[in-house]
Design a protein around this motif. Sequence first.
Motif, PDB file in Angstrom:
ATOM      1  N   ALA A  84       6.241   1.812 -10.188  1.00  0.00           N
ATOM      2  CA  ALA A  84       6.235   0.811  -9.112  1.00  0.00           C
ATOM      3  C   ALA A  84       7.473  -0.070  -9.166  1.00  0.00           C
ATOM      4  N   GLU A  85       7.870  -0.488 -10.369  1.00  0.00           N
ATOM      5  CA  GLU A  85       9.027  -1.378 -10.464  1.00  0.00           C
ATOM      6  C   GLU A  85      10.317  -0.677 -10.031  1.00  0.00           C
ATOM      7  N   TYR A  86      10.391   0.647 -10.196  1.00  0.00           N
ATOM      8  CA  TYR A  86      11.561   1.395  -9.730  1.00  0.00           C
ATOM      9  C   TYR A  86      11.592   1.416  -8.200  1.00  0.00           C
ATOM     10  N   VAL A  87      10.446   1.683  -7.604  1.00  0.00           N
ATOM     11  CA  VAL A  87      10.370   1.746  -6.137  1.00  0.00           C
ATOM     12  C   VAL A  87      10.666   0.368  -5.554  1.00  0.00           C
ATOM     13  N   GLU A  88      10.079  -0.658  -6.140  1.00  0.00           N
ATOM     14  CA  GLU A  88      10.306  -2.020  -5.645  1.00  0.00           C
ATOM     15  C   GLU A  88      11.765  -2.432  -5.803  1.00  0.00           C
ATOM     16  N   ALA A  89      12.407  -2.048  -6.917  1.00  0.00           N
ATOM     17  CA  ALA A  89      13.822  -2.368  -7.119  1.00  0.00           C
ATOM     18  C   ALA A  89      14.695  -1.640  -6.092  1.00  0.00           C
ATOM     19  N   SER A  90      14.331  -0.406  -5.768  1.00  0.00           N
ATOM     20  CA  SER A  90      15.080   0.349  -4.762  1.00  0.00           C
ATOM     21  C   SER A  90      14.958  -0.302  -3.389  1.00  0.00           C
ATOM     22  N   ILE A  91      13.758  -0.733  -3.058  1.00  0.00           N
ATOM     23  CA  ILE A  91      13.541  -1.411  -1.776  1.00  0.00           C
ATOM     24  C   ILE A  91      14.319  -2.720  -1.733  1.00  0.00           C
ATOM     25  N   ALA A  92      14.272  -3.481  -2.826  1.00  0.00           N
ATOM     26  CA  ALA A  92      14.998  -4.754  -2.885  1.00  0.00           C
ATOM     27  C   ALA A  92      16.503  -4.534  -2.751  1.00  0.00           C
TER      28      ALA A  92
ATOM     29  N   PRO B 262       0.802  -1.229   0.000  1.00  0.00           N
ATOM     30  CA  PRO B 262       0.000   0.000   0.000  1.00  0.00           C
ATOM     31  C   PRO B 262       0.835   1.279   0.000  1.00  0.00           C
ATOM     32  N   ALA B 263       1.966   1.288   0.690  1.00  0.00           N
ATOM     33  CA  ALA B 263       2.814   2.483   0.715  1.00  0.00           C
ATOM     34  C   ALA B 263       3.429   2.740  -0.650  1.00  0.00           C
ATOM     35  N   VAL B 264       3.854   1.681  -1.345  1.00  0.00           N
ATOM     36  CA  VAL B 264       4.416   1.829  -2.691  1.00  0.00           C
ATOM     37  C   VAL B 264       3.338   2.329  -3.642  1.00  0.00           C
ATOM     38  N   GLU B 265       2.167   1.753  -3.554  1.00  0.00           N
ATOM     39  CA  GLU B 265       1.073   2.166  -4.424  1.00  0.00           C
ATOM     40  C   GLU B 265       0.712   3.640  -4.194  1.00  0.00           C
ATOM     41  N   GLU B 266       0.648   4.054  -2.937  1.00  0.00           N
ATOM     42  CA  GLU B 266       0.329   5.444  -2.625  1.00  0.00           C
ATOM     43  C   GLU B 266       1.406   6.384  -3.161  1.00  0.00           C
ATOM     44  N   PHE B 267       2.665   6.003  -3.010  1.00  0.00           N
ATOM     45  CA  PHE B 267       3.782   6.813  -3.490  1.00  0.00           C
ATOM     46  C   PHE B 267       3.718   6.976  -5.006  1.00  0.00           C
ATOM     47  N   VAL B 268       3.490   5.879  -5.708  1.00  0.00           N
ATOM     48  CA  VAL B 268       3.412   5.914  -7.170  1.00  0.00           C
ATOM     49  C   VAL B 268       2.214   6.745  -7.617  1.00  0.00           C
ATOM     50  N   ASN B 269       1.072   6.557  -6.985  1.00  0.00           N
ATOM     51  CA  ASN B 269      -0.127   7.310  -7.360  1.00  0.00           C
ATOM     52  C   ASN B 269       0.038   8.802  -7.097  1.00  0.00           C
ATOM     53  N   ALA B 270       0.641   9.163  -5.987  1.00  0.00           N
ATOM     54  CA  ALA B 270       0.848  10.579  -5.677  1.00  0.00           C
ATOM     55  C   ALA B 270       1.806  11.215  -6.671  1.00  0.00           C
ATOM     56  N   ALA B 271       2.842  10.490  -7.040  1.00  0.00           N
ATOM     57  CA  ALA B 271       3.807  11.025  -8.001  1.00  0.00           C
ATOM     58  C   ALA B 271       3.175  11.207  -9.378  1.00  0.00           C
ATOM     59  N   ALA B 272       2.236  10.352  -9.718  1.00  0.00           N
ATOM     60  CA  ALA B 272       1.576  10.454 -11.021  1.00  0.00           C
ATOM     61  C   ALA B 272       0.742  11.729 -11.133  1.00  0.00           C
ATOM     62  N   LEU B 273       0.353  12.291 -10.020  1.00  0.00           N
ATOM     63  CA  LEU B 273      -0.454  13.505 -10.025  1.00  0.00           C
ATOM     64  C   LEU B 273       0.384  14.771 -10.193  1.00  0.00           C
ATOM     65  N   ALA B 274       1.692  14.644 -10.064  1.00  0.00           N
ATOM     66  CA  ALA B 274       2.565  15.812 -10.155  1.00  0.00           C
ATOM     67  C   ALA B 274       2.662  16.278 -11.605  1.00  0.00           C
ATOM     68  N   PRO B 275       2.268  17.512 -11.891  1.00  0.00           N
ATOM     69  CA  PRO B 275       2.283  18.009 -13.259  1.00  0.00           C
ATOM     70  C   PRO B 275       3.687  18.369 -13.754  1.00  0.00           C
ATOM     71  N   GLU B 276       4.648  18.433 -12.882  1.00  0.00           N
ATOM     72  CA  GLU B 276       5.975  18.893 -13.262  1.00  0.00           C
ATOM     73  C   GLU B 276       6.622  18.038 -14.342  1.00  0.00           C
ATOM     74  N   VAL B 277       6.432  16.737 -14.300  1.00  0.00           N
ATOM     75  CA  VAL B 277       7.051  15.858 -15.288  1.00  0.00           C
ATOM     76  C   VAL B 277       6.594  16.232 -16.690  1.00  0.00           C
ATOM     77  N   ASP B 278       5.297  16.359 -16.885  1.00  0.00           N
ATOM     78  CA  ASP B 278       4.790  16.698 -18.209  1.00  0.00           C
ATOM     79  C   ASP B 278       5.246  18.086 -18.646  1.00  0.00           C
ATOM     80  N   GLU B 279       5.324  19.019 -17.721  1.00  0.00           N
ATOM     81  CA  GLU B 279       5.787  20.371 -18.053  1.00  0.00           C
ATOM     82  C   GLU B 279       7.237  20.354 -18.517  1.00  0.00           C
TER      83      GLU B 279
END
Length: 87
Positions: free
Chosen positions: A46-54, A6-23
């Motif tokens: 998600a795979e980046y976050v999971e790889a970092s945790i691993a 759930p923490a990884v999912e929340e982190f990924v979802n919150a980051a997806a809302l950031a408009p800065e990447v598209d800008e």
Amino acid sequence: MANLDPAVEEFVNAAALAPEVDEVLAQYGQRGVDAELLRPFMEVRAEYVEASIAAAEGEWGSLDTYLRDGLGLTDAARAELQNVYLV
């Protein structure tokens, strides 16, 4: 994103809302750069976050040990970060 922590999912979802990447990618696109080639370096996936945790668990034995001994975070600092970033 099936079966994510759930923490990884929340982190990924919150980051997806950031408009800065598209800008930023749009700015590169205006300069003739194929901005989509840069997207993987700027997004949180998600795979980046999971790889970092691993990697942290592989090197330090656990994520808790990495946070405490590797990054030097105290229990108070971790609690503060959790209050700010976890809903």
